[in-house]
Design an enzyme around this catalytic site. Structure first.
Site, short mmCIF file in Angstrom:
data_model
loop_
_atom_site.label_atom_id
_atom_site.label_comp_id
_atom_site.label_asym_id
_atom_site.label_seq_id
_atom_site.Cartn_x
_atom_site.Cartn_y
_atom_site.Cartn_z
N GLU A 214 2.05 1.67 -3.37
CA GLU A 214 1.04 2.39 -3.97
C GLU A 214 0.88 3.65 -4.58
O GLU A 214 0.86 4.84 -4.79
CB GLU A 214 -0.35 1.80 -4.03
N HIS A 215 1.04 4.48 -2.51
CA HIS A 215 0.98 5.69 -2.89
C HIS A 215 1.96 6.57 -3.35
O HIS A 215 2.30 7.74 -3.95
CB HIS A 215 1.55 6.11 -1.17
N HIS B 217 0.24 -1.75 0.23
CA HIS B 217 0.08 -0.15 -0.24
C HIS B 217 0.83 1.03 -0.25
O HIS B 217 0.43 2.21 -0.48
CB HIS B 217 -1.18 -0.21 1.29
N GLU C 125 -3.92 8.45 8.11
CA GLU C 125 -4.57 7.53 7.00
C GLU C 125 -5.18 5.79 8.09
O GLU C 125 -6.28 5.52 8.31
CB GLU C 125 -4.58 6.72 5.67
#
Length: 427
Positions: free
Chosen positions: A72-73, A69, A144
């Site tokens: 991905e960022h 993840h 987040e």
């Protein structure tokens, strides 16, 4: 280079396929008359892949939870700034998501498709990680993670996974934890990128009213040169069939309790049509037992124990699977008791064959209507592709499922001993 046309005479749909010399697989599905165009560039790499052996090496590599993840960022950041601004200038909408088994980058537009496709291909293949921008991202992702810590739906879901799975990484939050992401380094990101973002581990899917030759040429013209890696060995721990805990409870700021009754799948290890058959037959079964037309739904609703948030679904991948039945209730423990009473009653009386036929037709209609959305086609295609399933096989597999098969699945899967209950209650 390998190429072919894949057709479905039932659906009257087709797609062109090419496997390029670099190993990248490319699919194009024409949708004549559609104004929206969609492309997705995906890698078979998700949050479950935290232990693996890099091709050519013999030692296991362990990386911190949440790194897929995180990667991905970071791919959205370029030396010159954010890639979002460039897509915005082209009038398109760009996005990405990471799940347990894949990471996908996508855009949709109605104009300037080939420029957008060129941009998609280039930014995914050009990582830009520095010590400074990696440290900066940790703060953003920590926020987040904390936001999801307060999300009751997210918590009741992951608590259910933690109740079911002893060792499998599917029980770990996709974004990791604040502690785990602080350990991520620029070197870790490049190691994972170079292993899993190799083109022979990736797929491009394009759908819309487009020129086929120009789609393939744009992709081929924007591929970086790289050598093909061998097979990535993914390491997953042994997972017992039993559940860890029968019940997990947590308190958050909610007005009414949320719950998930889950059933762990012990029949794992299949892919392709066999997995698709299991997935569809389980969804038929869940709709028959717990759907809005079921006897149980009416009873629980009339007794005021559930509202219209009550629903059931099955998630099945190659190495794990589970069903979840959940929603909101003033008394989740009583709802679970009534679910199990209903299950035992139906096991004695038998499933209703008329209900089976009705649900089969319902799923067929739902699947056929999904071809009206280019977004649904693309995301479903990628989800199926990484499980060695073909989206065009759905109708044939559904048609081949008979009543006896669903009965067998009922006896095998919906059992008290492999069930658990997750509850999030008001503070």
């Amino acid at each position: 280079m390998e190429n072919k046309i894949i057709q479905s005479s039932i659906l009257k749909e087709s797609m062109s396929y090419k496997k390029l010399d670099c190993g990248l697989e490319v699919y194009y599905m024409p949708k004549t008359g559609y104004s929206k165009q969609y492309a997705i560039f995906a890698t078979k790499y998700g949050s479950n892949d935290s232990k693996f052996i890099i091709p050519g090496e013999s030692e296991e590599t362990h990386v911190p939870d949440g790194i897929a993840h995180f990667l991905e960022h970071k791919l959205f950041e370029e030396k010159e700034g954010s890639i979002f601004d460039k897509f915005s200038e082209l009038g398109s909408s760009v996005n990405a998501y990471t799940n347990f088994t894949s990471t996908c980058y996508l855009f949709s537009c109605t104009d300037r498709f080939y420029e957008n496709l060129e941009l998609l291909m280039n930014f995914v293949q050009n990582p830009y990680f520095t010590d400074e921008n990696v440290e900066k991202e940790k703060g953003i992702i920590s926020q987040e993670i904390r936001m999801y810590d307060d999300n009751s739906g997210w918590k009741v879901f992951f608590n259910a996974l933690r109740a079911m799975y002893h060792n499998h990484p599917v029980k770990i939050d996709i974004a990791g934890t604040v502690e785990s992401i602080t350990k991520i380094t620029k070197e870790d990101l490049y190691k994972c990128y170079n292993t899993f973002y190799n083109l022979n581990n990736m797929v491009v899917f394009v759908v819309g009213d487009l020129e086929e030759e120009k789609v393939f040429k744009t992709i081929e013209d924007n591929l970086k040169e790289e050598h093909t890696l061998g097979e990535i060995k993914r390491i997953y721990p042994n997972e017992p069939n039993s559940v860890v805990k029968k019940i997990v409870e947590e308190k958050l700021d909610v007005s009414i309790p949320l719950f998930n009754v889950c059933f762990k799948d012990s029949r794992v290890g299949t892919d392709g049509k066999e997995l698709l058959k299991k997935e569809i037959s389980t969804k038929i079964l869940l709709d028959m037992l717990f759907g809005k037309s079921s006897e149980l739904y009416s009873k629980l609703y009339e007794e005021g124990l559930i509202n219209d948030s009550f629903e059931a679904d099955y998630t099945g991948d190659i190495d794990y699977g589970h069903s979840m039945v959940g929603g909101e209730s003033k008394d989740p423990k009583l709802v679970k008791d009534k679910i199990m009473e209903h299950v035992e009653k139906i096991k004695k009386e038998g499933l209703c064959e008329k209900s089976f036929e009705r649900v089969k037709k319902k799923l067929l209609g739902k699947h056929l209507s999904s071809y009206n959305s280019v977004d649904n086609i693309a995301t479903t295609f990628i989800a199926y592709k990484f499980k060695n399933m073909n989206i065009f096989d759905y109708v044939e597999v559904l048609d081949g499922i008979d009543f006896n098969h669903v009965n067998e699945r009922f006896k095998d899967h919906i059992k008290e001993e492999t069930s658990a209950l997750s509850i999030v209650s008001p503070k």
